[in-house]
Design a protein around this motif. Structure first.
Motif, mmCIF file in Angstrom:
data_model
loop_
_atom_site.group_PDB
_atom_site.id
_atom_site.type_symbol
_atom_site.label_atom_id
_atom_site.label_comp_id
_atom_site.label_asym_id
_atom_site.label_seq_id
_atom_site.Cartn_x
_atom_site.Cartn_y
_atom_site.Cartn_z
ATOM 1 N N VAL A 105 4.375 3.115 -10.438
ATOM 2 C CA VAL A 105 5.136 3.158 -9.230
ATOM 3 C C VAL A 105 5.084 1.660 -8.619
ATOM 4 N N LEU A 106 3.847 1.078 -8.799
ATOM 5 C CA LEU A 106 4.039 -0.374 -8.211
ATOM 6 C C LEU A 106 4.794 -1.191 -8.850
ATOM 7 N N GLU A 107 4.774 -1.117 -10.544
ATOM 8 C CA GLU A 107 5.462 -2.019 -11.402
ATOM 9 C C GLU A 107 6.828 -1.353 -11.536
ATOM 10 N N ASP A 108 7.094 -0.263 -11.179
ATOM 11 C CA ASP A 108 8.674 0.084 -11.291
ATOM 12 C C ASP A 108 8.778 0.388 -12.802
ATOM 13 N N THR A 109 8.014 1.082 -13.551
ATOM 14 C CA THR A 109 8.022 1.140 -15.082
ATOM 15 C C THR A 109 7.128 2.491 -15.500
ATOM 16 N N LEU A 110 7.622 3.108 -16.600
ATOM 17 C CA LEU A 110 6.750 4.164 -17.115
ATOM 18 C C LEU A 110 5.505 3.581 -18.116
ATOM 19 N N THR A 111 5.848 2.358 -18.474
ATOM 20 C CA THR A 111 4.796 1.831 -19.320
ATOM 21 C C THR A 111 4.246 0.527 -18.414
ATOM 22 N N PRO A 112 3.517 0.743 -17.439
ATOM 23 C CA PRO A 112 2.821 -0.424 -16.809
ATOM 24 C C PRO A 112 1.961 -1.186 -17.374
ATOM 25 N N SER A 113 1.421 -2.401 -16.967
ATOM 26 C CA SER A 113 0.532 -3.067 -17.698
ATOM 27 C C SER A 113 -0.659 -2.378 -17.864
ATOM 28 N N VAL A 122 0.700 -1.136 -0.131
ATOM 29 C CA VAL A 122 -0.132 0.036 -0.133
ATOM 30 C C VAL A 122 0.890 1.360 0.021
ATOM 31 N N LEU A 123 0.762 2.374 -0.980
ATOM 32 C CA LEU A 123 1.593 3.294 -1.093
ATOM 33 C C LEU A 123 1.100 4.477 -0.318
ATOM 34 N N LYS A 124 1.787 5.159 0.562
ATOM 35 C CA LYS A 124 1.207 6.132 1.536
ATOM 36 C C LYS A 124 1.381 7.524 0.773
ATOM 37 N N TRP A 147 -1.007 0.653 -18.907
ATOM 38 C CA TRP A 147 -0.902 1.802 -19.970
ATOM 39 C C TRP A 147 0.161 1.427 -21.103
ATOM 40 N N GLN A 148 -0.620 0.159 -21.777
ATOM 41 C CA GLN A 148 0.258 -0.153 -22.908
ATOM 42 C C GLN A 148 -0.255 0.211 -24.180
ATOM 43 N N GLY A 179 -2.639 5.042 -13.924
ATOM 44 C CA GLY A 179 -1.389 4.625 -14.520
ATOM 45 C C GLY A 179 -0.363 5.087 -13.720
ATOM 46 N N PHE A 180 -0.118 6.236 -13.321
ATOM 47 C CA PHE A 180 1.025 6.664 -12.288
ATOM 48 C C PHE A 180 1.126 5.639 -11.282
ATOM 49 N N VAL A 181 -0.116 5.294 -10.749
ATOM 50 C CA VAL A 181 0.094 4.586 -9.353
ATOM 51 C C VAL A 181 0.575 3.087 -9.854
ATOM 52 N N ASP A 182 0.009 2.524 -11.026
ATOM 53 C CA ASP A 182 0.766 1.364 -11.454
ATOM 54 C C ASP A 182 2.265 1.342 -11.669
#
Ligand SMILES: NC(=O)c1ccc[n+]([C@@H]2O[C@H](COP(=O)([O-])OP(=O)(O)OC[C@H]3O[C@@H](n4cnc5c(N)ncnc54)[C@H](O)[C@@H]3O)[C@@H](O)[C@H]2O)c1
Length: 386
Positions: free
Chosen positions: A341-349, A2-4, A351-352, A336-339
């Motif tokens: 951070v969670l996935e540590d990439t600028l193109t998360p799942s 969980v991101l604070k 936002w493809q 997409g920004f939250v994802d």
């Protein structure tokens, strides 16, 4: 995990961010800050966040995974810098990134120095039909885009009343260039990439409001030769709050997108495609968009019958993709920004297929182009950008 999260600036947008982040299972709003302390308490209490009237103190007391900055347009720099200095690794900013290139540069530099991420929420990029526009242009279905005309106008009640007693000051600190054309400039930067605006000529008008320009009307030239007219007014007496329409002329096709209709218009989107697109390819494109939950209809139609005298100019058949109103997906980019951070990439799942999510680098370019629009109108000359 969980991101604070902490949110700075709790007006129209900041309170919406607080609700949105509270609703996501992967984020928890632990702090909210606004110089209006009663507003901070009102927004913080329902989500169980600590409220602050000083964001510096929030950044000292809370260990945040991400900070949102949604202060008025000219006031993004200080809270963003404070968040970065306090060690917050991710900052999500509202558009425009800044109202001066100096501010945008300073924020980006500070983030790059410590390896923090800055995201800028250009929310239009998340809307289904904006993404369909991106798809059609990127796939070359209009041929080469050579010209476009975009207007994004607000009701005059926006600069006069949207922010209550603060409206006049708010609008005076911004303008239709920063508040509205920032959206349009980013949208073009996104769909036209890697081409960039290199030349700007703009006019403004200052006859009605007095405390901020009534409108900006600008011509943008891209390094590939494409030219766009972009216009934004704050003096429209219209039924709704916003009118937004986008036209793209390609060498082989035409796209018209009425996102927020005005008098006599209906919401809709149609791309009349290059005649080189076969019926089979048309269905492939329809399916590719359907896979992204973008429901467009493939069609082949004859043009309107012409009068006998002009029958030689018979129109069609025309292959096209068409959609009526689709959901605007206003929080897709933030999700997409939250994802990211969670996935540590600028193109998360989540936002493809739409390029990287918008960062401070896009924000800096947006700020450079919008600042050139303002400068061009002030100095009545063409501004060139590197
Ligand atoms: N209003 C819209 O429809 C809209 C839409 C999209 C994006 N935006 C963008 O979002 C941002 C915020 O816009 P808004 O309409 O929510 O404005 P707003 O005035 O409603 O909210 C801004 C808040 O920031 C607070 N604030 C000001 N200075 C502060 C400081 N130093 N520390 C902490 N809080 C401070 C104000 O008290 C206010 O509550 C702007 O950049 C705007 O362009 C607004």
């Amino acid at each position: 995990m969980v991101l604070k999260a902490g949110v700075v600036g709790l007006g129209i947008l900041g309170s919406q961010y607080t609700t949105f982040l509270d609703e996501q299972p992967e984020t928890q709003v632990v702090g909210v800050a606004d110089i209006r302390s009663e507003v901070a308490r009102e927004v913080g209490a329902p989500v169980g966040a600590e409220s602050y009237d000083d964001y510096e103190r929030m950044f000292q007391e809370q260990t945040l995974d991400l900070a949102v900055v949604a202060t008025p347009d000219p006031l993004h720099r200080d809270p963003v810098m404070a968040a970065i200095e306090a060690g917050v690794p991710v900052v999500i900013q509202e558009k425009p990134m800044a109202t001066t290139v100096e501010d945008a540069d300073a924020m980006l530099e500070a983030a790059e120095e410590v390896g923090a991420w800055i995201f800028v929420n250009y929310a239009n990029r998340g809307a289904a039909l904006d993404r369909a526009t991106y798809y059609v242009i990127r796939e070359g279905l209009l041929g080469e885009v050579v010209y476009g005309e975009i207007h994004l106008d607000d009701n005059i009640s926006v600069p006069r009343q949207l922010w209550g007693d603060r409206s006049e000051d708010w609008a005076a600190g911004s303008s239709t260039a920063y508040f509205l054309l920032s959206h349009v400039v980013d949208l073009l930067h996104w769909v036209m990439a890697p081409s960039e605006v290199t030349e700007v000529y703009a006019i403004s008008q200052e006859r009605v409001l007095g405390y901020t320009p009534d409108l900006y009307d600008a011509f943008l030239t891209f390094d590939n030769g494409a030219k766009f007219r972009v216009k934004a007014e704050w003096i429209k007496h219209i039924d709704g709050l916003v009118e937004f329409a986008l036209d793209f002329s390609g060498s082989e096709g035409t796209l018209r997108y009425i996102k927020y209709p005005g008098f006599g218009e209906a919401e809709g989107w149609r791309a009349n495609l290059s005649e080189s697109v076969t019926a089979e390819a048309l269905l492939t494109h329809q399916n590719a968009l359907a896979e992204q939950d973008i429901d467009v209809r493939a069609q082949v139609q004859m043009g309107k019958p012409a009068a006998a005298a002009v029958a030689a100019a018979e129109i069609g058949p025309q292959v096209s993709l068409e959609a009526k109103a689709l959901p605007k997906d206003e929080w897709r980019v933030v999700r997409g920004f939250v994802d990211a951070v969670l996935e540590d990439t600028l193109t998360p799942s989540s936002w493809q297929g739409y390029g990287p999510l918008p960062t401070g680098i896009d924000g800096l370019r947006q700020t450079q182009v919008v600042s050139a629009i303002v400068q061009s109108a002030e100095e009545d000359r063409v501004i060139t950008l590197p």
